[in-house]
Design an enzyme around this catalytic site. Sequence first.
Site, mmCIF file in Angstrom:
data_model
loop_
_atom_site.group_PDB
_atom_site.id
_atom_site.type_symbol
_atom_site.label_atom_id
_atom_site.label_comp_id
_atom_site.label_asym_id
_atom_site.label_seq_id
_atom_site.Cartn_x
_atom_site.Cartn_y
_atom_site.Cartn_z
ATOM 1 N N ASP A 205 -0.526 75.427 -38.208
ATOM 2 C CA ASP A 205 0.397 74.556 -38.939
ATOM 3 C C ASP A 205 -0.397 74.171 -40.180
ATOM 4 O OD1 ASP A 205 1.584 72.237 -40.072
ATOM 5 O OD2 ASP A 205 2.723 71.984 -38.230
ATOM 6 N N HIS A 206 -0.057 74.752 -41.313
ATOM 7 C CA HIS A 206 -0.987 74.616 -42.445
ATOM 8 C C HIS A 206 -1.120 73.171 -42.936
ATOM 9 C CE1 HIS A 206 2.500 74.817 -45.201
ATOM 10 N NE2 HIS A 206 1.700 74.332 -46.128
ATOM 11 N N HIS A 268 5.534 70.707 -39.437
ATOM 12 C CA HIS A 268 4.746 69.859 -40.334
ATOM 13 C C HIS A 268 5.092 68.373 -40.204
ATOM 14 C CE1 HIS A 268 4.011 73.756 -41.839
ATOM 15 N NE2 HIS A 268 4.937 73.817 -42.762
HETATM 16 C C1 BG6 Z 1 6.121 76.239 -45.340
HETATM 17 C C2 BG6 Z 1 7.603 76.444 -45.429
HETATM 18 O O1 BG6 Z 1 5.705 76.123 -43.996
HETATM 19 O O2 BG6 Z 1 5.777 75.045 -46.032
HETATM 20 C C3 BG6 Z 1 8.062 76.488 -46.876
HETATM 21 O O3 BG6 Z 1 7.964 77.652 -44.787
HETATM 22 C C4 BG6 Z 1 7.586 75.273 -47.625
HETATM 23 O O4 BG6 Z 1 9.481 76.600 -46.963
HETATM 24 C C5 BG6 Z 1 6.101 75.060 -47.402
HETATM 25 O O5 BG6 Z 1 7.869 75.468 -49.002
HETATM 26 C C6 BG6 Z 1 5.644 73.740 -47.992
HETATM 27 O O6 BG6 Z 1 4.256 73.690 -47.944
HETATM 28 P P1 BG6 Z 1 3.435 72.837 -48.997
HETATM 29 O O7 BG6 Z 1 2.011 73.040 -48.598
HETATM 30 O O8 BG6 Z 1 3.776 73.379 -50.364
HETATM 31 O O9 BG6 Z 1 3.908 71.433 -48.848
#
Ligand code: BG6
Length: 516
Positions: A205-206, A268
Amino acid sequence: MAVAAGQPTPKAEAGNPLVEGLERLPVAPTTLVIFGATGDLARRKLLPALYNLAHDGALPERFYLVGVSRKEKAHEDYRAECAEAIRRFSRRKPDEEVLKALLENVRYIPGTFDEESVYAELGKTLDEFEQEAGEPLNRAFYLATAPHFFPVIVEELGRSKLAHHAHAEVRVIIEKPFGTTLEEARELNRRVLAIFDETQVFRIDHYLGKETVQNMMAFRFANGMFEPFWNRNYIDSVQITAAEDIGIESRADYYDKAGALRDLIQNHMLQLLCHVAMEPPVSFTAEEVRNEKVKVLKSVPEPTPVEIPQIAVRAQYGPGHAGGEDVPGYLEEEGVPPDSTTETYAALRLEVDNWRWAGVPFYLRTGKRLARKVTEIAVTLKPVPHLAFSQEGSLGVQPNQLVLTLQPNEGVSLRLGAKIPGTRMIIRPVNMEFLYGTAFLSQSPEAYERLITDAMRGDATLFTRNDEVEAQWRICDPIVRTWAGTPGPLPKYPAGSQGPKEAELILREGDHWRAI
Ligand code: BG6
């Protein structure tokens, strides 16, 4: 030039006491295998992250990379593609010497993910690397493919005896989405855990790799002043926003099947909720931290079909104006069926029904094509019990609000009431601000840099455990099912706006959405 892992980073940071902690942790010799090596994620995120790790000397001294993908191509061509992706997407301009050293140990294997010969070739390559290195190498298999390949690859790795190694660690890193329903997540866990032990599995989960998300734990658990009011007695509501100004870009194929709830809330945003609501873990080990997060998720009551219309809102963006140009609505985007009922906006009101939080609404909202990109957590305190000011003075008094901004302009802001200078006692809100970028004079690493390093080190603290992912689905699944059974069309909001007016309907009386 790169520095060896385990050493403090030199140059710009030297002499800056605020970045003394930026030490690189040692990583054992490793071969990283990326399945889906020519895909968007690999090009935009994984390869640039690897380059930046190499630049910082954070990769192991012996590091090999194998790309596996469908298209036929020579090793040399794949190396050139890696270089091109790194030049284009890296957060720093690449140093050609570091880049060359990184690419020297890159190989490419073409083939489809269910072909036995791919795994035979992979096994041979991994053995050759070990012979060259003269020692066993840990193996990390990164599944950056379409999700239906996750179980296929895992099972092929098992069949070809690559899932274990007598003298080294083998780990598998699995991208999102981890299932699209609770049932699918369970089934995927079952298939993965039939081959690998949970300690070998790293579900990405980045958001957990973002510095500012990790900082929330420091903020809560390294400062004594917040704990006394961090509960239902003092906190009135919590509002978590993950707004994006971009549309679905070229991802219609994925996005139209996913929608905002699955894309951002199930993973997230529920992680952010956990960070706000969790109890202090006994220690910061993977098991203790994840035990606490699972407890939070289990405390969120499963939404019932009757209450879903009162606690959940979905909508789709229509045409509008965003980023200085006119943009099409979701249904006009390339690749989206004109009668799609996929939501590009979702808002929920959840409760964390436990001793600390019972009765406090947790609002979550996310959407594409909103007014701007902002990810924040706003914690609003209850109003003071009595205002002794004259009526005019009291008008400007608002409850204290603590806002943790994750992106952009990462920082913490505290809303206080202050007296306007002058003879009369008139109050207005002012903000006390801490800005991450100003306090720490260094660029934060990208989430994927941290996560790849942690997976190679075997530290699963920032990854989602099997029971955690199922607990997340337990909350979202009933909403997904109810929405799937409710025909469209969906409420609309103009691209570039604050979102649909229907979002107001789930708020408790007197509550408001913060401006985006
Ligand atoms: C990803 C989603 O997990 O997270 C995308 O699939 C989204 O749709 C992105 O744009 C948002 O990540 P961040 O790091 O830009 O907030």
